[in-house]
Design a protein around this motif. Structure first.
Motif, PDB file in Angstrom:
ATOM      1  N   MET A 168       0.677  -1.621   0.281  1.00 25.88           N
ATOM      2  CA  MET A 168       0.132   0.037  -0.127  1.00 25.88           C
ATOM      3  C   MET A 168       0.776   1.429   0.476  1.00 25.88           C
ATOM      4  N   PRO A 169       1.134   1.915  -0.777  1.00 22.81           N
ATOM      5  CA  PRO A 169       1.074   3.844  -0.583  1.00 22.81           C
ATOM      6  C   PRO A 169       1.181   4.122   0.600  1.00 22.81           C
ATOM      7  N   GLN A 170       3.098   4.606   0.480  1.00 22.13           N
ATOM      8  CA  GLN A 170       2.552   5.292   2.787  1.00 22.13           C
ATOM      9  C   GLN A 170       1.572   6.257   2.748  1.00 22.13           C
ATOM     10  N   GLU A 171       0.659   7.420   1.781  1.00 22.05           N
ATOM     11  CA  GLU A 171      -0.126   8.048   1.559  1.00 22.05           C
ATOM     12  C   GLU A 171      -1.370   7.095   1.858  1.00 22.05           C
ATOM     13  N   LYS A 172      -1.779   6.459   1.682  1.00 18.36           N
ATOM     14  CA  LYS A 172      -2.866   6.120   2.008  1.00 18.36           C
ATOM     15  C   LYS A 172      -3.230   5.232   2.811  1.00 18.36           C
ATOM     16  N   LEU A 173      -1.946   4.657   3.309  1.00 19.34           N
ATOM     17  CA  LEU A 173      -2.050   3.936   4.898  1.00 19.34           C
ATOM     18  C   LEU A 173      -1.711   5.209   5.993  1.00 19.34           C
ATOM     19  N   ASP A 174      -1.356   6.259   5.515  1.00 20.63           N
ATOM     20  CA  ASP A 174      -1.417   7.870   6.336  1.00 20.63           C
ATOM     21  C   ASP A 174      -3.083   8.036   6.355  1.00 20.63           C
ATOM     22  N   THR A 175      -3.584   7.279   5.015  1.00 19.43           N
ATOM     23  CA  THR A 175      -5.352   8.396   6.102  1.00 19.43           C
ATOM     24  C   THR A 175      -6.312   7.334   6.193  1.00 19.43           C
ATOM     25  N   ILE A 176      -5.921   6.490   6.060  1.00 20.04           N
ATOM     26  CA  ILE A 176      -6.303   5.510   7.093  1.00 20.04           C
ATOM     27  C   ILE A 176      -5.930   5.229   8.538  1.00 20.04           C
ATOM     28  N   ARG A 177      -4.932   6.072   8.607  1.00 21.57           N
ATOM     29  CA  ARG A 177      -4.618   6.298   9.338  1.00 21.57           C
ATOM     30  C   ARG A 177      -5.401   7.235  10.731  1.00 21.57           C
ATOM     31  N   LYS A 178      -5.210   7.622   9.979  1.00 20.08           N
ATOM     32  CA  LYS A 178      -5.927   9.273  10.072  1.00 20.08           C
ATOM     33  C   LYS A 178      -7.151   9.465  11.022  1.00 20.08           C
ATOM     34  N   PHE A 179      -7.805   8.312   9.773  1.00 20.74           N
ATOM     35  CA  PHE A 179      -9.559   8.086   9.752  1.00 20.74           C
ATOM     36  C   PHE A 179      -9.389   7.349  11.587  1.00 20.74           C
TER      37      PHE A 179
END
Length: 277
Positions: A168-179
């Motif tokens: 998974m691209p890091q920015e996608k994981l960061d979005t999930i973590r932010k949620f």
């Protein structure tokens, strides 16, 4: 074998090797993050009323919010525990990137398996932990903290395997973590996916599509689990009545909360409290 480190202000870090010991999870909240590693034995662990079967060489990550129901005796199992005062994953998220991923306010904790290479790495790290626990000096706490960070970073890398897309691209994981972090902050008053999409400047559809593509739960499922977990926590550990719990979780009527809780748990709040009292 059990090792305990205690610092200032309730700072604790513990390593418990259960080959010759018995471990029972506390019935009340103890403020500890827990990492359970089944080295060579299978175990079954209760997490917030659900049963989780861990095969050997699996890791389970539980936050202080999770209520564990487990007794392990004479098993090849390692338990690491630490308080927020020893290492606050929220304040130091840039160091290990596990907040909102490894430790969630969820009844479905992250569980990952180790391959042979990862097993060797975790065994080596375990030896380093034991060596530091046996070295009593003024920098012991700092050394243990360095090793814990290493353990968490390795765990984050391995835990990406539970995602539908490992690379998974890091920015996608960061979005999930932010949620996930926003849910932790606002679940008492915000119950809709659209509420969080607004906070993140996304549309509800794009947020749901992201989770469908890259995660193993929907955004609504995460919100629902967090509300249910808090409801259970308040019923288990607080003196609040059902009306007070209803309002503290953002429901306008006790009947609405009771219907929601029974749909998710299978018991009404009163039935749940009676079963666990």
């Amino acid at each position: 074998m059990e090792f305990n480190y205690k610092g200032k202000d309730n700072s604790q870090f513990n390593l418990i090797d259960l080959k010759e010991l018995s471990y029972t999870a506390p019935k009340k909240r103890d403020g500890l993050f827990k990492i359970i590693w089944t080295m060579s034995d299978d175990v079954t662990i209760g997490v917030d009323g659900y049963r989780v079967f861990l095969k050997k060489n699996y890791l389970l990550f539980a936050s202080p919010l999770n209520k564990l129901d487990v007794t392990i005796e004479n098993k090849d199992v390692i338990v690491y525990t630490f308080t927020r005062e020893f290492y606050c994953i929220r304040d130091h998220d840039s160091e290990v990137s596990c907040n909102g991923f490894l430790f969630l306010g969820s009844s479905s904790p992250i569980v990952v398996g180790l391959n042979e290479k990862e097993q060797r790495s975790f065994n080596l790290l375990y030896d380093f932990f034991v060596e530091e626990f046996e070295t009593i000096d003024h920098i012991q706490g700092e050394m243990l903290l360095v090793l814990l960070k290493r353990l968490l970073i390795k765990s984050v890398r391995i835990a990406r395997k539970v995602l539908p897309v490992e690379d998974m691209p890091q920015e996608k994981l960061d979005t999930i973590r932010k949620f996930n972090l926003l849910v932790e902050m606002h679940f008492r008053e915000k119950h809709k996916v659209s509420d969080y999409a607004d906070l993140m400047n996304l549309t509800p559809k794009s947020l749901s599509n992201l989770f469908a593509r890259y995660f193993n739960k929907s955004p609504l499922k995460i919100i629902t689990e967090r509300i249910v977990l808090e409801g259970k926590r308040l019923l288990d550990f607080s003196d609040k009545n059902i009306n007070e719990i209803t309002y503290s979780l953002g429901f306008e009527e006790a009947s609405h909360f009771s219907k929601f809780f029974k749909t998710q748990v299978g018991l009404s709040p009163k039935q749940y409290k009676d079963c666990n009292s």
